[in-house]
Structures are given as structure tokens and as C-alpha cells.
Design a protein around this motif. Sequence first.
Motif, PDB file in Angstrom:
ATOM      1  N   PRO A   1      25.375  43.205  35.990  1.00  0.00           N
ATOM      2  CA  PRO A   1      25.395  44.654  36.184  1.00  0.00           C
ATOM      3  C   PRO A   1      26.765  45.136  36.655  1.00  0.00           C
ATOM      4  O   PRO A   1      27.585  44.339  37.116  1.00  0.00           O
ATOM      5  CB  PRO A   1      24.344  44.887  37.276  1.00  0.00           C
ATOM      6  N   SER A   2      26.972  46.439  36.552  1.00  0.00           N
ATOM      7  CA  SER A   2      28.204  47.046  37.041  1.00  0.00           C
ATOM      8  C   SER A   2      28.387  46.716  38.522  1.00  0.00           C
ATOM      9  O   SER A   2      27.435  46.781  39.296  1.00  0.00           O
ATOM     10  CB  SER A   2      28.086  48.562  36.833  1.00  0.00           C
ATOM     11  N   GLY A   3      29.595  46.301  38.892  1.00  0.00           N
ATOM     12  CA  GLY A   3      29.881  45.969  40.280  1.00  0.00           C
ATOM     13  C   GLY A   3      29.482  44.560  40.667  1.00  0.00           C
ATOM     14  O   GLY A   3      29.583  44.174  41.839  1.00  0.00           O
ATOM     15  N   SER A   4      29.070  43.732  39.688  1.00  0.00           N
ATOM     16  CA  SER A   4      28.601  42.384  40.036  1.00  0.00           C
ATOM     17  C   SER A   4      29.746  41.390  40.235  1.00  0.00           C
ATOM     18  O   SER A   4      29.510  40.269  40.679  1.00  0.00           O
ATOM     19  CB  SER A   4      27.624  41.863  38.973  1.00  0.00           C
ATOM     20  N   GLY A   5      30.979  41.770  39.864  1.00  0.00           N
ATOM     21  CA  GLY A   5      32.129  40.892  40.138  1.00  0.00           C
ATOM     22  C   GLY A   5      32.815  40.329  38.904  1.00  0.00           C
ATOM     23  O   GLY A   5      33.694  39.475  39.022  1.00  0.00           O
ATOM     24  N   LYS A   6      32.455  40.821  37.718  1.00  0.00           N
ATOM     25  CA  LYS A   6      32.999  40.255  36.467  1.00  0.00           C
ATOM     26  C   LYS A   6      34.517  40.417  36.383  1.00  0.00           C
ATOM     27  O   LYS A   6      35.243  39.467  36.090  1.00  0.00           O
ATOM     28  CB  LYS A   6      32.333  40.921  35.247  1.00  0.00           C
ATOM     29  N   SER A   7      35.003  41.643  36.627  1.00  0.00           N
ATOM     30  CA  SER A   7      36.457  41.880  36.531  1.00  0.00           C
ATOM     31  C   SER A   7      37.183  41.102  37.607  1.00  0.00           C
ATOM     32  O   SER A   7      38.265  40.547  37.363  1.00  0.00           O
ATOM     33  CB  SER A   7      36.787  43.364  36.694  1.00  0.00           C
ATOM     34  N   THR A   8      36.593  41.042  38.799  1.00  0.00           N
ATOM     35  CA  THR A   8      37.218  40.286  39.890  1.00  0.00           C
ATOM     36  C   THR A   8      37.348  38.819  39.487  1.00  0.00           C
ATOM     37  O   THR A   8      38.390  38.197  39.711  1.00  0.00           O
ATOM     38  CB  THR A   8      36.375  40.428  41.179  1.00  0.00           C
ATOM     39  N   LEU A   9      36.312  38.292  38.853  1.00  0.00           N
ATOM     40  CA  LEU A   9      36.345  36.893  38.412  1.00  0.00           C
ATOM     41  C   LEU A   9      37.509  36.666  37.440  1.00  0.00           C
ATOM     42  O   LEU A   9      38.276  35.707  37.579  1.00  0.00           O
ATOM     43  CB  LEU A   9      34.998  36.530  37.766  1.00  0.00           C
TER      44      LEU A   9
ATOM     45  N   THR B   1      31.364  40.810  28.899  1.00  0.00           N
ATOM     46  CA  THR B   1      30.767  41.799  28.007  1.00  0.00           C
ATOM     47  C   THR B   1      29.481  42.362  28.602  1.00  0.00           C
ATOM     48  O   THR B   1      28.789  41.702  29.373  1.00  0.00           O
ATOM     49  CB  THR B   1      30.485  41.193  26.605  1.00  0.00           C
ATOM     50  N   HIS B   2      29.192  43.613  28.234  1.00  0.00           N
ATOM     51  CA  HIS B   2      27.903  44.216  28.585  1.00  0.00           C
ATOM     52  C   HIS B   2      26.937  44.110  27.401  1.00  0.00           C
ATOM     53  O   HIS B   2      25.778  44.477  27.514  1.00  0.00           O
ATOM     54  CB  HIS B   2      28.081  45.701  28.926  1.00  0.00           C
ATOM     55  N   ASP B   3      27.447  43.635  26.263  1.00  0.00           N
ATOM     56  CA  ASP B   3      26.690  43.701  25.019  1.00  0.00           C
ATOM     57  C   ASP B   3      25.970  42.371  24.752  1.00  0.00           C
ATOM     58  O   ASP B   3      26.614  41.351  24.491  1.00  0.00           O
ATOM     59  CB  ASP B   3      27.690  44.018  23.884  1.00  0.00           C
TER      60      ASP B   3
HETATM   61  N1  LIG Z   1      40.297  46.817  45.127  1.00  0.00           N
HETATM   62  C1  LIG Z   1      39.044  46.870  45.590  1.00  0.00           C
HETATM   63  N2  LIG Z   1      38.784  47.363  46.818  1.00  0.00           N
HETATM   64  C2  LIG Z   1      37.520  47.400  47.290  1.00  0.00           C
HETATM   65  N3  LIG Z   1      36.439  46.988  46.620  1.00  0.00           N
HETATM   66  C3  LIG Z   1      36.628  46.502  45.383  1.00  0.00           C
HETATM   67  C4  LIG Z   1      37.932  46.420  44.786  1.00  0.00           C
HETATM   68  N4  LIG Z   1      37.802  45.881  43.542  1.00  0.00           N
HETATM   69  C5  LIG Z   1      36.484  45.649  43.373  1.00  0.00           C
HETATM   70  N5  LIG Z   1      35.785  46.013  44.455  1.00  0.00           N
HETATM   71  C6  LIG Z   1      34.322  45.898  44.655  1.00  0.00           C
HETATM   72  O1  LIG Z   1      33.937  44.585  44.298  1.00  0.00           O
HETATM   73  C7  LIG Z   1      32.709  44.596  43.575  1.00  0.00           C
HETATM   74  C8  LIG Z   1      32.887  43.917  42.218  1.00  0.00           C
HETATM   75  O2  LIG Z   1      33.722  44.729  41.395  1.00  0.00           O
HETATM   76  P1  LIG Z   1      34.111  44.331  39.901  1.00  0.00           P
HETATM   77  O3  LIG Z   1      35.064  45.366  39.396  1.00  0.00           O
HETATM   78  O4  LIG Z   1      34.547  42.923  39.862  1.00  0.00           O
HETATM   79  O5  LIG Z   1      32.704  44.473  39.155  1.00  0.00           O
HETATM   80  P2  LIG Z   1      32.355  44.428  37.582  1.00  0.00           P
HETATM   81  O6  LIG Z   1      31.185  43.525  37.437  1.00  0.00           O
HETATM   82  O7  LIG Z   1      33.573  44.088  36.804  1.00  0.00           O
HETATM   83  O8  LIG Z   1      31.921  45.925  37.304  1.00  0.00           O
HETATM   84  P3  LIG Z   1      31.965  46.812  35.945  1.00  0.00           P
HETATM   85  O9  LIG Z   1      30.992  46.181  34.984  1.00  0.00           O
HETATM   86  O10 LIG Z   1      31.503  48.148  36.401  1.00  0.00           O
HETATM   87  O11 LIG Z   1      33.386  46.802  35.455  1.00  0.00           O
HETATM   88  C9  LIG Z   1      32.276  46.043  43.512  1.00  0.00           C
HETATM   89  O12 LIG Z   1      31.393  46.283  44.580  1.00  0.00           O
HETATM   90  C10 LIG Z   1      33.563  46.809  43.692  1.00  0.00           C
HETATM   91  O13 LIG Z   1      33.315  48.072  44.249  1.00  0.00           O
END
Ligand SMILES: Nc1ncnc2c1ncn2[C@@H]1O[C@H](COP(=O)(O)OP(=O)(O)OP(=O)(O)O)[C@@H](O)[C@H]1O
Length: 250
Positions: A45-53, A206-208
Amino acid sequence: MTNEPASVVLRNVFRSYGDPSQPIHALRDVSLDLRRREFTAIMGPSGSGKSTLMNVVAGLDDITSGEIWVDGNPIGSLDDEARTVLRRRHIGFVFQSFNLIPTLTAQENINLPFVLAGTRLDAQTRYWIAHLVRSLGLDERLDHLPAELSGGQQQRVAIVRALAMRPTIILADEPTGALDTRTSREVLALLTTAVREYGQGIAMVTHDPVAASYADRVIMLADGQITGEYRGLGAREISELLIGLQGVSA
Ligand SMILES: Nc1ncnc2c1ncn2[C@@H]1O[C@H](COP(=O)(O)OP(=O)(O)OP(=O)(O)O)[C@@H](O)[C@H]1O
């Protein structure tokens, strides 16, 4: 699972943001291996950490604790310059927005990683790039600027650019997000070919569920944690898993 040794290794990785007394854990205790010849989809889901990973694997973001190795290099312990070199040599990127330089032709965009890395384009590499260009049907388009190419052609240029250096891993962030259904399927088939025929390792956010069904395995994230690793799932089963996770990181 392939027999390849893991080329990207994450162990007990945490990435936290904000006030240390009330941290937001974007990643919590993530351990994961990525290999050549393996296509991994990262979902959640959105915000689950994918981009951070993706960002921590690329060394674009620091981890709070844990370890990450890329081809045996502990990315967290490297200084900025060494990280940049590692990223340029070992990691290819494919983004939703293609990220081509608008003032450079397709050929110049493809050559850019070599220019940035200060690596000479030897005869073998030129042959490899010519092979990729031909198999992707881009021969006639090499002198064109990105604006003169369709979205699918731009993404194919980005994929040639990512494959050209034969990176350890390609990180693909929603690579089909801006493409129509038919072109998306072509790009996904191409990524699959890169894994099967060229031995490339790919991690794709991906979300798809249809896009994810092209991968060898699907890693599900929720609330910064890996909640499951699945193989051989179809799009429908992946959709059902995702629906089950929606509540977790809301
Ligand atoms: N620079 C930051 N400062 C504070 N919180 C952050 C930062 N970057 C990410 N987060 C938080 O870390 C969590 C994971 O974010 P991330 O962007 O990795 O999610 P995601 O799965 O890629 O979401 P999406 O599908 O919406 O792109 C979220 O709760 C986000 O708000």
C-alpha cells in the motif's frame, strides 16, 4: 529461486524519520536478497516503504541501522564519492518518468552512464548496445530527442541505458506507470527478456498486479515490513493479497 549468489543483500535494515522519541519507521527490520537472473516485484500500500527500499539500495538515502551490501560493498559505510561510483557501475535505473535528458539524443542518453562513470565504450560494449538497440527496434530513432519519441520508445531508450552497463541490479520504479496497456506489456516482456536471456537482476516497484505477475517473485511490504514473499502468482491472486494489506498501513 536462482542459484546465483545474492548481489544485493539487506540485513535487518531500519530507516526511521522524524523525532527519535516518536520515529516513523519507513523500513523496519527488512532482510532481503536480490540476485542476477531474478525479477522481483516490490508491492504494498501507499506509504508502506517501497520507495524508501529502492532509495536505500541505491545509496540515495541512509539507513538508521542494519547492513546493505551491493556486490560485496557495504554501501552504508562508503563516503558520497564511493557511493556514487558504486551506483554508476552496479545499479541501473528505470523510472516512470523515463528520466531522459531532453537536450540529448536517444544515443547520447544511452551513452551517458559511460560518460558519467568515465568508462570507455569499448568495441564489445558498442556491440552489446547495438544489439540491444536493434532488438528493441530503436535503430531508426537514435538521432531523435526524447520529445520526438513516443512514451514507449522513451522507456525503451531508458531500458537500453540501464542495461548497457550490465549492472548488478536494475531498480525500476513504476516503469509502466506512464504507458498505455499495450506498451506496458511490451516493456514488461522486455524486462523479462533482460532477466531470462541477459541474466539481469531486476527489482521493480509497482502498484499493478498484472505488471507484478511478470516477476519471478513478489515481495509484499506493509508498514515498513516484509509481510510475505510469493512465487508463481497470477494477477488475480496478487490483487487479493493487496486488498488484504490495504488496512495494514492505512
Ligand atoms: N523524508 C521523509 N521524511 C519523513 N517521513 C518520510 C520521508 N520519506 C518517507 N517518509 C515516510 O516513510 C513511509 C514510507 O514512505 P515511502 O515513500 O517509502 O512509501 P511508498 O510505499 O513508496 O509509498 P507510495 O506507494 O505512496 O509511493 C511513509 O510513512 C512516509 O510518510
